[in-house]
Design a protein around this motif. Structure first.
Motif: not given
Length: 545
Positions: A360-370, A400-407, A413-414
């Motif tokens: 579920l966590a990987g799916l959330i990170m992937k779908e932020q582009k959509n 989605y700004n991929e530079n902000e995937t980890k802070q 999550i945006a």
């Protein structure tokens, strides 16, 4: 004078004991026997420690067990530091087996408690000390016992299990409160204390046999008491506990819905005390992934434990509101960025609905582009409570700004403004556009138009009040009457109507007679001067020609 010859006395050593020693010997023997008999008749001595000696008198206050006198208080003094009372007592001969290292003593006196009024018999006989024997059969170690002010809720010989609870919640569950399993009382709260070091409430519960088998590794304990009114899509739910629980509170335990009981536990196992039954279900989701969210909206109404949902399906829980760590505080000011909130995505919640494991966590990170984003939404209009909602926003695809995937050490999550915030922004924009309108010029033109309208109304009023206008209704009435008479004269059945019909019929006959002449003139315009050529009669044609 006669001279008597002197004779010397002879001394002889006697082997017999003088009879005078018989009396002290007999007295000594009797004294030793009495002393031996005194100590031989004495039972086991013990010591009690109490805060005060109210009603306890040396030589009068007795010690009972099951209403049978088994000892007496011999001495009452103060301790060396004068802060406690030291009571010395004695258990009668033949009753020493009642005195064990874990025996319990308490003072019986008139009291008013949850069970009603107790100890009324002591008003006439005086207070006494009650004794319950323990299970420790080892040699008595002569350690002092604590004298309790009230009877224990369970004796040391009672069969059952004792467990410990820890709670960081406000509110205290009093000693003696009920412990229930699915509404049935199976035990009670023995102790209720506050630990200053850990700043937590600590309770000890006793659950009597055979209900001790219900306490297993997977059970959860939660507080009871008060009226619980909950609103949900299914409607309103009102839960009212028993009067005893409503007045003094209580503790319930059970396994979370869908879980197994698990293995038995040993005595004095420590559990966490939850706020309510609803929160125990969340405790079983121990596998989770943490995400960091930054909101531009106000988080007032968002609290720890609030749900994280995707179109009504719960996926996780809000972990901390707001959330700050050392990397945040070292790089920027607390007021220079959006409000951070830490959430937990718990895949186990979907396992109840879908077979198999889902990343579920990987799916959330992937779908932020959509266009997958998080927003704050209201869960209750009455309380103002908020929850975190995950959904897709079509206008945010590929933004989605991929530079902000980890802070700051967390996956992020945006977020987007909440629906209410969007409505508020549109309303503010509309008001700004309204403020930009040339209202002053419009109002001036409107005032001029209103002034001309007033002048026109004044002119109309003058015309209406004139004599010509007042005579006008009379003329209109006469015209209408004349028109009505005319209309009546042409109605069906009237003389004029019949005459018109006759004239029209004659006109039609004349037109029928003139019709051949008009056709001839149409063929040859000079036919009135020269004779028109005769036409042959039309010949019928055969079929097919």
């Amino acid at each position: 004078m006669s001279i008597i010859p002197k004779k010397l006395a002879k001394t002889m050593k006697s082997d017999r004991v003088s009879a005078i020693w018989i009396i002290p010997i007999v007295t000594l023997i009797i004294g030793v026997w009495m002393l031996y008999s005194h100590f031989a008749d004495q039972g086991q001595r013990f010591t009690l420690i109490a805060h005060d000696a109210s009603g306890i008198v040396a030589g009068k206050t007795v010690i009972k067990s099951r209403s049978v006198e088994v000892g007496i208080v011999e001495n009452v003094t103060l301790s060396e530091d004068y802060k406690q009372v030291v009571i010395e007592g004695q258990i009668y001969k033949g009753m020493q087996a009642l005195l064990n290292n874990d025996s319990v003593f308490w003072i019986v006196k008139p009291q008013i408690g949850r069970e009603g009024i107790t100890g009324l018999g002591t008003l006439l006989s005086g207070v006494y000390i009650e004794l319950i024997s323990g299970n420790d059969k080892e040699t008595f170690n002569n350690k002092p016992f604590n004298l309790l002010d009230s009877p224990p809720l369970s004796g040391p010989a009672d069969a059952g299990i004792r467990v410990n609870l820890e709670s960081d919640q406000s509110g205290v569950i009093p000693r003696g409160a009920s412990v229930m399993f699915r509404g049935f009382k199976v035990g009670s709260v023995e102790t209720s204390d506050f630990d200053i070091d850990s700043r937590k409430m600590k309770y000890q519960l006793f659950i009597a046999k055979p209900y001790d088998r219900l306490v297993t590794q997977n059970v959860r304990f939660w507080k009871e008491g008060g009226v619980n009114l909950s609103l949900s899509p299914k409607g309103a739910s009102l839960e009212v506990p028993s009067l005893d629980v409503l007045l003094s509170g209580g503790i319930s335990f059970d396994v979370p819905e869908g879980s197994k009981f698990g293995d038995p536990v040993t005595t004095l196992t420590t559990y966490k005390l939850y706020e309510d039954k609803k929160s125990i279900k969340d405790s079983q989701y121990t596998d989770y992934t943490e995400f960091l969210l930054f909101f531009t909206d106000s988080i007032s109404g968002l609290s720890e434990g609030a749900p994280v949902e995707y179109r009504g399906i719960r996926l996780g829980t809000v972990s901390e509101v707001p959330f700050y760590n050392d990397p945040m505080m070292s790089k920027t000011s607390i007021l220079s960025y959006n409000i951070p909130v830490l959430i937990r995505i718990e895949p186990g919640r979907l396992s109840d609905l879908i077979d198999g494991q889902i990343d579920l966590a990987g799916l959330i990170m992937k779908e932020q582009k959509n266009g997958l984003r998080a927003a704050l939404k209201s869960s209750n209009l009455f309380t103002g409570a908020l929850y975190v909602d995950l959904d897709f926003y079509s206008d945010l695809d590929d933004k989605y700004n991929e530079n902000e995937t980890k802070q700051y050490g967390f996956e992020t999550i945006a977020t987007v403004p909440a629906g209410l915030s969007q409505l508020q922004a549109k309303l503010i924009q509309t008001l700004d556009n309204f403020n930009k309108l040339p209202l002053d010029q419009t109002i001036n033109e409107f005032n001029k138009s209103l002034q001309k309208s007033q002048e026109l109304m004044a002119s109309l009023t003058t015309i209406v009040n004139s004599k010509e206008m007042q005579n006008l209704p009379k003329d209109i009435k006469a015209t209408i009457e004349s028109l009505n008479s005319t209309l009546k004269s042409v109605q069906p059945g009237s003389t004029l109507n019949n005459q018109l019909k006759a004239d029209l019929q004659k006109f039609e006959q004349v037109m029928d007679q003139l019709n051949p002449l008009l056709e001839t003139l149409n063929d040859k315009s000079n036919s009135l001067i020269f004779a028109a050529p005769k036409k042959e009669d039309p010949q019928p044609k055969a079929k097919g020609n």
